[in-house]
Design a protein around this motif. Structure first.
Motif, short mmCIF file in Angstrom:
data_model
loop_
_atom_site.label_atom_id
_atom_site.label_comp_id
_atom_site.label_asym_id
_atom_site.label_seq_id
_atom_site.Cartn_x
_atom_site.Cartn_y
_atom_site.Cartn_z
N PHE A 239 74.67 2.04 -4.31
CA PHE A 239 73.66 1.55 -3.38
C PHE A 239 72.34 1.53 -4.15
N PRO A 240 72.08 0.41 -4.85
CA PRO A 240 70.86 0.34 -5.65
C PRO A 240 69.62 0.53 -4.77
N VAL A 241 68.58 1.07 -5.38
CA VAL A 241 67.30 1.21 -4.69
C VAL A 241 66.37 0.14 -5.22
N LEU A 242 65.85 -0.68 -4.33
CA LEU A 242 64.90 -1.72 -4.72
C LEU A 242 63.60 -1.48 -3.98
N THR A 243 62.63 -0.96 -4.67
CA THR A 243 61.34 -0.68 -4.05
C THR A 243 60.23 -1.14 -4.97
N TYR A 244 59.27 -1.83 -4.42
CA TYR A 244 58.06 -2.16 -5.17
C TYR A 244 57.05 -1.04 -4.92
N GLY A 245 56.73 -0.28 -5.94
CA GLY A 245 55.75 0.80 -5.78
C GLY A 245 56.41 2.11 -5.43
N HIS B 24 73.10 -8.16 1.09
CA HIS B 24 72.94 -8.99 -0.11
C HIS B 24 71.49 -8.94 -0.61
N CYS B 25 71.32 -8.53 -1.86
CA CYS B 25 69.97 -8.49 -2.43
C CYS B 25 69.77 -9.71 -3.31
N VAL B 26 68.56 -10.21 -3.32
CA VAL B 26 68.26 -11.41 -4.10
C VAL B 26 68.42 -11.15 -5.60
N GLY C 293 52.32 -0.57 2.76
CA GLY C 293 51.73 -1.90 2.77
C GLY C 293 52.67 -3.07 2.60
N TYR C 294 53.95 -2.80 2.33
CA TYR C 294 54.91 -3.91 2.21
C TYR C 294 55.00 -4.66 3.53
N THR C 295 55.17 -5.97 3.43
CA THR C 295 55.36 -6.80 4.63
C THR C 295 56.44 -7.83 4.36
N TYR D 141 68.76 -12.16 2.78
CA TYR D 141 68.55 -11.28 1.62
C TYR D 141 67.77 -10.05 2.08
N PHE D 142 68.07 -8.94 1.40
CA PHE D 142 67.65 -7.65 1.95
C PHE D 142 66.14 -7.39 1.82
N TRP D 143 65.43 -8.26 1.10
CA TRP D 143 63.97 -8.05 1.08
C TRP D 143 63.38 -8.32 2.46
N LYS D 144 64.16 -9.00 3.33
CA LYS D 144 63.71 -9.26 4.70
C LYS D 144 63.91 -8.04 5.61
N SER D 145 64.32 -6.92 5.03
CA SER D 145 64.54 -5.69 5.79
C SER D 145 63.56 -4.63 5.31
N ALA D 146 62.45 -4.48 6.00
CA ALA D 146 61.40 -3.57 5.55
C ALA D 146 61.83 -2.12 5.67
N LYS D 147 61.66 -1.36 4.57
CA LYS D 147 61.90 0.08 4.59
C LYS D 147 60.63 0.76 5.11
N TRP D 148 60.77 1.99 5.59
CA TRP D 148 59.63 2.77 6.13
C TRP D 148 58.83 1.93 7.11
N LEU D 149 59.56 1.33 8.02
CA LEU D 149 58.94 0.45 9.00
C LEU D 149 57.84 1.20 9.76
N PHE E 228 54.88 -10.03 1.79
CA PHE E 228 54.58 -9.63 0.41
C PHE E 228 55.31 -10.49 -0.62
N TRP E 229 56.64 -10.45 -0.63
CA TRP E 229 57.37 -11.21 -1.65
C TRP E 229 57.28 -12.71 -1.40
N GLU E 230 57.18 -13.08 -0.15
CA GLU E 230 57.10 -14.51 0.16
C GLU E 230 55.84 -15.11 -0.46
N1 LIG Z 1 58.69 -1.15 2.34
C1 LIG Z 1 59.53 -1.79 1.51
N2 LIG Z 1 60.63 -2.35 2.03
C2 LIG Z 1 61.50 -3.00 1.22
C3 LIG Z 1 61.25 -3.14 -0.16
C4 LIG Z 1 60.07 -2.53 -0.69
O1 LIG Z 1 59.77 -2.61 -1.89
N3 LIG Z 1 59.24 -1.86 0.19
N4 LIG Z 1 62.15 -3.81 -0.96
C5 LIG Z 1 63.00 -4.79 -0.30
C6 LIG Z 1 64.07 -5.26 -1.14
S1 LIG Z 1 63.67 -6.39 -2.34
C7 LIG Z 1 65.37 -4.91 -0.94
S2 LIG Z 1 66.65 -5.60 -1.80
C8 LIG Z 1 65.72 -3.84 0.02
C9 LIG Z 1 66.41 -2.75 -0.77
O2 LIG Z 1 66.81 -1.72 0.05
P1 LIG Z 1 67.47 -0.44 -0.65
O3 LIG Z 1 66.46 0.10 -1.63
O4 LIG Z 1 67.78 0.48 0.46
O5 LIG Z 1 68.68 -0.95 -1.37
O6 LIG Z 1 64.58 -3.30 0.67
C10 LIG Z 1 63.59 -4.22 1.00
N5 LIG Z 1 62.60 -3.55 1.79
#
Ligand SMILES: Nc1nc2c(c(=O)[nH]1)N[C@H]1C(S)=C(S)[C@@H](COP(=O)(O)O)O[C@H]1N2
Ligand SMILES: [Mo]
Length: 207
Positions: free
Chosen positions: A31-37, A79-81, A124-126, A166-174, A187-189
């Motif tokens: 389960f890769p971790v993809l986080t900016y910052g 699915h991650c981009v 600050g991610y959106t 694609y999973f960037w559309k799923s914000a972590k730490w909502l 953000f990525w858009e």
């Molecule tokens: N707040 C926040 N949400 C985020 C991201 C992030 O950098 N910050 N990265 C996105 C991206 S690019 C992906 S692929 C998924 C990765 O989720 P995971 O780290 O649980 O695999 O979270 C998305 N949600």
């Protein structure tokens, strides 16, 4: 045997595996971790999600508020981009559509002018989507993965889980849901990712 073949296994529902892997994707077992910052550390008792936008006033939902909402389990593929796909993941949380019912109970019916939603995160991610993307049955404000509380690096205590895109559309730490009457890039858009992000159409980047 290729790595790809090693990870092959029959799908529980009999769908062929190939039919579940979008074009250009490779299976991963981890389960890769993809986080900016940096990874924000958010304690559940401190978690709060602000809901605002079209409504004149906003409202804040706490962890206790979320616990009082109906809970749903979702089994899905993600699915991650960056080209990994993970099959048969298990999540639990509150359906976005159930969360919306709680919003409406507090603020009144969602105005018909709402067309899009911006998800906001601690840090600050959106990311933006049409409201309709979030209304699917399998879209969660997820709090568990694989039966365990969602780990910080994967967005715990609460992340959006929107598996159709694609999973960037799923914000972590909502920490925020902004209702909008027009679209606006997240953000990525803004940095060239596609506005829709449908993995089956390989909507990775904008032109
Ligand atoms: N707040 C926040 N949400 C985020 C991201 C992030 O950098 N910050 N990265 C996105 C991206 S690019 C992906 S692929 C998924 C990765 O989720 P995971 O780290 O649980 O695999 O979270 C998305 N949600
Ligand atoms: Mo990603």
């Amino acid at each position: 045997m290729s790595l790809f073949d090693r990870f092959r296994r029959p799908s529980p529902d009999g769908t062929s595996l190939d039919a579940r892997i979008p074009p250009g994707q490779t299976l991963t077992k981890g389960f890769p971790v993809l986080t900016y910052g940096p990874t924000p550390i958010v304690f559940p008792e401190k978690w709060a999600c602000r809901v605002w936008g079209i409504y004149e006033t906003g409202v804040v939902f706490t962890w206790a508020d979320l616990q009082a909402m109906p809970r749903t389990k979702v089994h899905c593929d993600i699915h991650c981009v960056t080209r990994w796909s993970k099959l048969d993941t298990d999540w639990e949380g509150v359906r976005f559509s159930d969360f919306l019912k709680a919003v409406e109970a507090r603020l009144g019916p969602l105005p018909a002018s709402v067309t899009h939603v911006m998800q906001h995160s601690f840090g600050g991610y959106t990311t933006n989507t049409p409201l309709s993307y979030l209304m699917d049955d399998n879209v969660l404000l997820a709090t568990t993965f694989d039966g365990q509380p969602l780990e910080a690096e994967h967005g715990g205590p609460v992340r959006m889980m929107l598996p159709r895109y694609y999973f960037w559309k799923s914000a972590k730490w909502l920490n925020g849901i902004e209702f909008m009457s027009a679209d606006r890039p997240g953000f990525w858009e803004r940095y060239g990712y596609h506005n829709n992000g449908d993995p089956w159409k390989e909507e990775r980047f904008s032109e």
